[in-house]
Design a protein around this motif. Structure first.
Motif, PDB file in Angstrom:
ATOM      1  N   GLY A 281       0.825  -1.209   0.000  1.00  0.00           N
ATOM      2  CA  GLY A 281       0.000   0.000   0.000  1.00  0.00           C
ATOM      3  C   GLY A 281       0.851   1.248   0.000  1.00  0.00           C
ATOM      4  N   SER A 282       1.874   1.255   0.849  1.00  0.00           N
ATOM      5  CA  SER A 282       2.787   2.394   0.899  1.00  0.00           C
ATOM      6  C   SER A 282       3.568   2.534  -0.400  1.00  0.00           C
ATOM      7  N   LEU A 283       3.988   1.400  -0.966  1.00  0.00           N
ATOM      8  CA  LEU A 283       4.757   1.434  -2.201  1.00  0.00           C
ATOM      9  C   LEU A 283       3.920   1.960  -3.358  1.00  0.00           C
ATOM     10  N   LEU A 284       2.659   1.578  -3.402  1.00  0.00           N
ATOM     11  CA  LEU A 284       1.768   2.064  -4.455  1.00  0.00           C
ATOM     12  C   LEU A 284       1.705   3.590  -4.445  1.00  0.00           C
ATOM     13  N   ILE A 285       1.449   4.158  -3.269  1.00  0.00           N
ATOM     14  CA  ILE A 285       1.314   5.610  -3.163  1.00  0.00           C
ATOM     15  C   ILE A 285       2.647   6.301  -3.434  1.00  0.00           C
ATOM     16  N   SER A 286       3.733   5.746  -2.926  1.00  0.00           N
ATOM     17  CA  SER A 286       5.048   6.339  -3.157  1.00  0.00           C
ATOM     18  C   SER A 286       5.414   6.329  -4.637  1.00  0.00           C
ATOM     19  N   ASN A 287       5.152   5.205  -5.318  1.00  0.00           N
ATOM     20  CA  ASN A 287       5.443   5.127  -6.745  1.00  0.00           C
ATOM     21  C   ASN A 287       4.580   6.086  -7.547  1.00  0.00           C
ATOM     22  N   TRP A 288       3.302   6.150  -7.194  1.00  0.00           N
ATOM     23  CA  TRP A 288       2.409   7.089  -7.896  1.00  0.00           C
ATOM     24  C   TRP A 288       2.902   8.520  -7.725  1.00  0.00           C
ATOM     25  N   LEU A 289       3.199   8.886  -6.493  1.00  0.00           N
ATOM     26  CA  LEU A 289       3.600  10.262  -6.223  1.00  0.00           C
ATOM     27  C   LEU A 289       4.940  10.588  -6.881  1.00  0.00           C
ATOM     28  N   ASN A 290       5.849   9.627  -6.906  1.00  0.00           N
ATOM     29  CA  ASN A 290       7.169   9.876  -7.479  1.00  0.00           C
ATOM     30  C   ASN A 290       7.128   9.876  -9.003  1.00  0.00           C
ATOM     31  N   TYR A 291       6.695   8.744  -9.592  1.00  0.00           N
ATOM     32  CA  TYR A 291       6.830   8.571 -11.028  1.00  0.00           C
ATOM     33  C   TYR A 291       5.739   9.253 -11.850  1.00  0.00           C
ATOM     34  N   TYR A 292       4.545   9.391 -11.287  1.00  0.00           N
ATOM     35  CA  TYR A 292       3.435   9.914 -12.071  1.00  0.00           C
ATOM     36  C   TYR A 292       3.039  11.331 -11.674  1.00  0.00           C
ATOM     37  N   VAL A 293       3.645  11.842 -10.621  1.00  0.00           N
ATOM     38  CA  VAL A 293       3.400  13.220 -10.209  1.00  0.00           C
ATOM     39  C   VAL A 293       4.717  13.993 -10.238  1.00  0.00           C
ATOM     40  N   TYR A 294       5.615  13.659  -9.334  1.00  0.00           N
ATOM     41  CA  TYR A 294       6.859  14.418  -9.158  1.00  0.00           C
ATOM     42  C   TYR A 294       7.706  14.453 -10.427  1.00  0.00           C
ATOM     43  N   GLN A 295       7.845  13.310 -11.108  1.00  0.00           N
ATOM     44  CA  GLN A 295       8.721  13.252 -12.270  1.00  0.00           C
ATOM     45  C   GLN A 295       8.100  13.892 -13.515  1.00  0.00           C
ATOM     46  N   LEU A 296       6.807  14.139 -13.512  1.00  0.00           N
ATOM     47  CA  LEU A 296       6.139  14.644 -14.701  1.00  0.00           C
ATOM     48  C   LEU A 296       5.632  16.065 -14.574  1.00  0.00           C
ATOM     49  N   THR A 297       5.338  16.483 -13.374  1.00  0.00           N
ATOM     50  CA  THR A 297       4.682  17.771 -13.213  1.00  0.00           C
ATOM     51  C   THR A 297       5.646  18.918 -13.503  1.00  0.00           C
ATOM     52  N   PRO A 298       5.180  19.980 -14.141  1.00  0.00           N
ATOM     53  CA  PRO A 298       6.057  21.127 -14.398  1.00  0.00           C
ATOM     54  C   PRO A 298       6.316  21.918 -13.124  1.00  0.00           C
ATOM     55  N   TYR A 299       7.454  22.601 -13.098  1.00  0.00           N
ATOM     56  CA  TYR A 299       7.739  23.454 -11.943  1.00  0.00           C
ATOM     57  C   TYR A 299       6.680  24.539 -11.813  1.00  0.00           C
ATOM     58  N   ASP A 300       6.265  25.087 -12.936  1.00  0.00           N
ATOM     59  CA  ASP A 300       5.224  26.106 -12.966  1.00  0.00           C
ATOM     60  C   ASP A 300       3.886  25.402 -13.148  1.00  0.00           C
ATOM     61  N   LEU A 301       3.073  25.378 -12.098  1.00  0.00           N
ATOM     62  CA  LEU A 301       1.797  24.665 -12.152  1.00  0.00           C
ATOM     63  C   LEU A 301       0.856  25.209 -13.215  1.00  0.00           C
ATOM     64  N   ASN A 302       1.089  26.449 -13.658  1.00  0.00           N
ATOM     65  CA  ASN A 302       0.242  27.011 -14.706  1.00  0.00           C
ATOM     66  C   ASN A 302       0.428  26.303 -16.041  1.00  0.00           C
ATOM     67  N   LYS A 303       1.477  25.472 -16.149  1.00  0.00           N
ATOM     68  CA  LYS A 303       1.755  24.775 -17.396  1.00  0.00           C
ATOM     69  C   LYS A 303       1.265  23.336 -17.397  1.00  0.00           C
ATOM     70  N   ILE A 304       0.479  22.949 -16.400  1.00  0.00           N
ATOM     71  CA  ILE A 304      -0.007  21.569 -16.327  1.00  0.00           C
ATOM     72  C   ILE A 304      -0.823  21.204 -17.553  1.00  0.00           C
ATOM     73  N   SER A 305      -1.626  22.119 -18.031  1.00  0.00           N
ATOM     74  CA  SER A 305      -2.466  21.808 -19.187  1.00  0.00           C
ATOM     75  C   SER A 305      -1.646  21.584 -20.442  1.00  0.00           C
ATOM     76  N   ASP A 306      -0.353  21.960 -20.414  1.00  0.00           N
ATOM     77  CA  ASP A 306       0.499  21.779 -21.582  1.00  0.00           C
ATOM     78  C   ASP A 306       1.111  20.389 -21.654  1.00  0.00           C
ATOM     79  N   ILE A 307       0.965  19.581 -20.586  1.00  0.00           N
ATOM     80  CA  ILE A 307       1.527  18.229 -20.584  1.00  0.00           C
ATOM     81  C   ILE A 307       0.799  17.394 -21.638  1.00  0.00           C
ATOM     82  N   THR A 308       1.562  16.745 -22.501  1.00  0.00           N
ATOM     83  CA  THR A 308       0.980  15.925 -23.557  1.00  0.00           C
ATOM     84  C   THR A 308       1.008  14.463 -23.156  1.00  0.00           C
ATOM     85  N   PRO A 309       0.185  13.608 -23.810  1.00  0.00           N
ATOM     86  CA  PRO A 309       0.224  12.179 -23.501  1.00  0.00           C
ATOM     87  C   PRO A 309       1.619  11.588 -23.641  1.00  0.00           C
ATOM     88  N   SER A 310       2.408  12.064 -24.627  1.00  0.00           N
ATOM     89  CA  SER A 310       3.749  11.512 -24.799  1.00  0.00           C
ATOM     90  C   SER A 310       4.637  11.807 -23.602  1.00  0.00           C
TER      91      SER A 310
END
Length: 315
Positions: A281-310
């Motif tokens: 359970g802990s690993l699931l949340i840690s992996n989600w937060l790291n690989y699918y949030v932290y590693q992908l999110t832009p520093y400027d949150l205003n640019k989130i809508s610019d993230i593409t599927p690729s």
């Protein structure tokens, strides 16, 4: 957290083939770091219990996470004081203009009610639609996963004859996904729900990947192909006594429930429960937060809508 290594270190190729996450010096130098902004939409009746469970999991990661709590409406709650709600929870109109790195939407005790008959169905759909442009990654839990799969993909759940309650053995359906890094070939996870998604329909859908499943409890972790939405059919946030409390509550209410499977020592409800899902359970949340949030999110949150599927696929 990733291991930072020199750009051309020979070990890089070997580590990547073993699904170990590494980061080159060049990438590390160009990373901007700030706290992750995570929004939690809490639909459970006992707000304090659920928020504590989720915050406990978020607290297991070394990342700094700033959390906002969101309520679906401003009506009084049977199990949570209005003072607590007013002091710590925000209304959707207060945050509609904002962007977030991550969003977690909890389950809700609405398993037997058709989605369109839920009093706040239009509101939950509005929030789900908003999240697709204002949030880097969304984690839907249990009822919320079913609701989102129905709203976003038109998939229907199947109401069960008996409530699915217990701790079930799961297997990895797909192997090489960042979300599954560190997972054993088999692991346990708790379920507590009145309905189930059709596993074959989920596997056949072109925009979804079933990552883990159980022969007894069906799909557990389903990820959209753009990696933006993660649907978890169970309750990795549950504590050791949660299923026990639900079972004894249902007994007192005369519902005549089946006892949770694979949960009590010797399958005897007079004995203590056994918690065997905390690690994954802990690993699931840690992996989600790291690989699918932290590693992908832009520093400027205003640019989130610019993230593409690729870009999401790079996870």
């Amino acid at each position: 957290m990733p291991v930072k290594i020199p750009d051309d270190l020979p070990a890089a190729e070997i580590l990547e083939s073993e699904n170990i996450f590494i980061m080159s010096e060049t990438r590390a130098k160009n990373q901007d770091i700030r706290p992750m902004k995570v929004l939690i939409l809490n639909l459970m009746p006992n707000k304090i219990e659920t928020e504590t469970q989720l915050l406990r999991l978020l607290g297991n990661t070394p990342l700094q996470v700033d959390v906002d709590l969101l309520r679906i409406h401003d009506k009084s709650s049977k199990h949570t004081s209005i003072e607590h709600m007013n002091n710590f929870y925000r209304d959707f109109d207060d945050i509609r203009h904002k962007n977030y790195d991550g969003l977690m939407i909890t389950g809700a005790p609405l398993g037997l009610l058709p989605f369109e008959e839920v009093s706040y169905w239009a509101h939950i759909c509005d929030i789900i639609d908003w999240s697709q442009k204002h949030v880097t990654s969304v984690l839907f839990l249990c009822w919320a996963a079913h609701a989102a799969l129905y709203h976003l993909y038109g998939l229907h759940r199947q109401v069960l004859d008996k409530k699915r309650s217990g701790v079930y053995l799961h297997q990895r359906t797909l192997q090489h996904y960042p979300l599954l890094r560190g997972f054993d070939d088999e692991f346990f996870a708790p379920h507590s729900r009145h309905a189930e998604m059709d596993l074959n329909e989920l596997k056949a859908h072109s925009e979804l990947n079933v990552l883990t499943e159980s022969k007894d409890a069906g799909a557990y972790m389903v990820l959209s192909t753009d990696n933006r939405n993660l649907f978890v059919m169970g309750h990795p946030e549950y504590q050791k006594v949660t299923l026990d409390e639900e079972y004894k509550r249902d007994v007192l209410e005369g519902i005549d429930p089946e006892q949770p499977q694979n949960y009590y020592r010797d399958n005897d409800p007079t004995q203590e429960p056994i918690a065997r899902w905390y690690g994954h359970g802990s690993l699931l949340i840690s992996n989600w937060l790291n690989y699918y949030v932290y590693q992908l999110t832009p520093y400027d949150l205003n640019k989130i809508s610019d993230i593409t599927p690729s870009e999401h696929d790079k996870a």
